[in-house]
Design an enzyme around this catalytic site. Structure first.
Site, PDB file in Angstrom:
ATOM      1  N   LYS A 101     -45.056 -34.590  54.992  1.00  0.00           N
ATOM      2  CA  LYS A 101     -44.633 -35.665  55.185  1.00  0.00           C
ATOM      3  C   LYS A 101     -43.580 -35.583  56.775  1.00  0.00           C
ATOM      4  CE  LYS A 101     -40.198 -36.970  53.378  1.00  0.00           C
ATOM      5  NZ  LYS A 101     -39.372 -37.520  54.447  1.00  0.00           N
ATOM      6  N   ASP A 134     -43.261 -41.109  56.965  1.00  0.00           N
ATOM      7  CA  ASP A 134     -42.136 -41.844  56.242  1.00  0.00           C
ATOM      8  C   ASP A 134     -41.172 -42.534  57.364  1.00  0.00           C
ATOM      9  OD1 ASP A 134     -40.295 -42.317  54.387  1.00  0.00           O
ATOM     10  OD2 ASP A 134     -39.297 -40.059  54.405  1.00  0.00           O
ATOM     11  N   LYS A 149     -40.050 -45.870  56.876  1.00  0.00           N
ATOM     12  CA  LYS A 149     -39.535 -47.074  56.246  1.00  0.00           C
ATOM     13  C   LYS A 149     -39.227 -48.139  57.093  1.00  0.00           C
ATOM     14  CE  LYS A 149     -36.825 -43.566  53.278  1.00  0.00           C
ATOM     15  NZ  LYS A 149     -37.075 -42.273  54.066  1.00  0.00           N
ATOM     16  N   ASP A 192     -38.355 -55.025  58.817  1.00  0.00           N
ATOM     17  CA  ASP A 192     -37.980 -56.017  59.936  1.00  0.00           C
ATOM     18  C   ASP A 192     -38.655 -57.334  59.823  1.00  0.00           C
ATOM     19  OD1 ASP A 192     -37.467 -57.352  62.546  1.00  0.00           O
ATOM     20  OD2 ASP A 192     -37.423 -55.209  63.587  1.00  0.00           O
ATOM     21  N   THR A 224     -32.311 -43.227  47.076  1.00  0.00           N
ATOM     22  CA  THR A 224     -31.678 -42.255  45.882  1.00  0.00           C
ATOM     23  C   THR A 224     -30.187 -41.940  46.342  1.00  0.00           C
ATOM     24  OG1 THR A 224     -32.687 -40.563  47.028  1.00  0.00           O
ATOM     25  CG2 THR A 224     -33.671 -41.419  44.864  1.00  0.00           C
ATOM     26  N   ARG A 239     -36.548 -28.805  51.457  1.00  0.00           N
ATOM     27  CA  ARG A 239     -35.468 -27.437  51.789  1.00  0.00           C
ATOM     28  C   ARG A 239     -36.422 -26.347  50.840  1.00  0.00           C
ATOM     29  NH1 ARG A 239     -30.513 -30.756  52.002  1.00  0.00           N
ATOM     30  NH2 ARG A 239     -31.793 -32.002  51.013  1.00  0.00           N
TER      31      ARG A 239
HETATM   32  O1  C5P Z   1     -34.977 -31.088  51.270  1.00  0.00           O
HETATM   33  P1  C5P Z   1     -35.332 -31.878  50.167  1.00  0.00           P
HETATM   34  O2  C5P Z   1     -36.339 -31.480  49.093  1.00  0.00           O
HETATM   35  O3  C5P Z   1     -34.162 -32.737  49.459  1.00  0.00           O
HETATM   36  O4  C5P Z   1     -36.113 -33.215  51.174  1.00  0.00           O
HETATM   37  C1  C5P Z   1     -36.436 -34.520  50.494  1.00  0.00           C
HETATM   38  C2  C5P Z   1     -37.129 -35.077  51.435  1.00  0.00           C
HETATM   39  O5  C5P Z   1     -37.541 -36.520  50.891  1.00  0.00           O
HETATM   40  C3  C5P Z   1     -36.486 -35.398  52.761  1.00  0.00           C
HETATM   41  O6  C5P Z   1     -37.146 -35.698  53.981  1.00  0.00           O
HETATM   42  C4  C5P Z   1     -35.725 -36.913  52.472  1.00  0.00           C
HETATM   43  O7  C5P Z   1     -35.327 -37.374  53.680  1.00  0.00           O
HETATM   44  C5  C5P Z   1     -36.547 -37.393  51.824  1.00  0.00           C
HETATM   45  N1  C5P Z   1     -36.192 -38.626  50.857  1.00  0.00           N
HETATM   46  C6  C5P Z   1     -35.346 -38.176  49.730  1.00  0.00           C
HETATM   47  N2  C5P Z   1     -34.848 -39.269  48.925  1.00  0.00           N
HETATM   48  C7  C5P Z   1     -35.196 -40.496  49.005  1.00  0.00           C
HETATM   49  C8  C5P Z   1     -36.194 -40.795  50.203  1.00  0.00           C
HETATM   50  C9  C5P Z   1     -36.827 -39.895  50.872  1.00  0.00           C
HETATM   51  O8  C5P Z   1     -34.708 -37.126  49.786  1.00  0.00           O
HETATM   52  N3  C5P Z   1     -34.819 -41.554  48.485  1.00  0.00           N
END
Ligand code: C5P
Length: 232
Positions: free
Chosen positions: A32, A59, A61, A64, A119, A211
């Site tokens: 992503k 990603d 998002k 507009d 979220t 992460r």
């Molecule tokens: O590091 P981690 O596993 O928390 O990363 C989650 C990824 O998913 C990040 O790139 C974050 O921006 C994305 N994301 C999220 N929650 C959302 C939409 C996207 O954590 N609702």
């Protein structure tokens, strides 16, 4: 229905992202690319990662007026991304326009997903700041149905909402869920989390993992563990 682990390439620059990808000698993970990397490096980072043989979820998002989103999607589809997204809050008209813009000359197009509610947005904030009085589940369900009615392929949602979305929109409607953690790893700033195995059982088709893989001591081993737990 396809299922896969998507690795969030949340890196500030192309060299950082490429150094991470260089660790993978056997697998070519689905990745992503989000706002940070895309805004830092521009479209060439998408071409470069595609040339390395990875599938890409772009990603960005979008949100507009319909005509602007349609034109932007036309440009993004030429980058050969495999998955792109927008905010369902932009209305069905915007989502239909996005879909039109995405269709390439050869008739193919990337998977198009809608973000229902982020979220990070709580029900309280939704009510007090966005003036949405419906509950979070009802809002997610309604936005997912709007996306389906506009012809989109699925939504990005919490793994806790995947089952509700499948229930409302049918088993073929794609669910992509971030907020994934191993049973023994840190939650970081995510509050509503699920393990890869529980996410799969709960109806997630794709999980987005950042992460727990990118910051692991051995990212390749963490990726393999994630795939094993998710795909069984
Ligand atoms: O590091 P981690 O596993 O928390 O990363 C989650 C990824 O998913 C990040 O790139 C974050 O921006 C994305 N994301 C999220 N929650 C959302 C939409 C996207 O954590 N609702």
């Amino acid at each position: 229905m396809k299922h896969d682990v998507i690795v969030a390439l949340d890196f500030p620059s192309a060299p950082d992202a490429c150094a991470f990808l260089d660790l993978f000698r056997e697998e070519k993970p689905f990745v992503k690319v989000g706002m940070e990397l895309f805004y830092a490096e521009g479209p060439r980072i998408v071409r470069e990662i595609k040339a390395r043989g990875h599938q890409i979820f772009l990603d960005l998002k979008l949100h507009d007026i319909p005509n602007t989103v349609k034109s932007a999607m036309r440009v993004l589809s030429r980058l050969d991304a495999d998955m792109v997204n927008l905010h369902a809050a932009g209305t069905k008209d915007m989502m239909r326009a996005a879909l039109e813009g995405l269709i390439r000359e050869d008739g193919t197009r990337p998977i198009l997903l809608a973000v229902t509610q982020l979220t990070s947005t709580s029900e309280e904030r939704m009510r007090n700041e966005l003036l949405i009085s419906a509950s979070m589940p009802d809002t997610v369900r309604a936005y997912a149905r709007n996306a389906r009615d506009a012809g989109l392929d699925g939504v990005v949602c919490s793994p806790l909402e995947a089952a509700l979305v499948k229930d409302a929109c049918g088993p073929g409607f794609v669910t992509v869920t971030p907020g994934i953690r191993f049973a023994d790893s840190a939650a970081d700033d995510q509050t509503r989390i699920m393990t890869p195995e529980k996410a799969r059982l709960g109806g997630s088709d794709y999980i987005v993992v950042g992460r727990p893989i990118t910051r692991a001591q051995d990212p390749v081993a963490a990726y393999r563990r994630c795939v094993k737990e998710f795909l069984g």
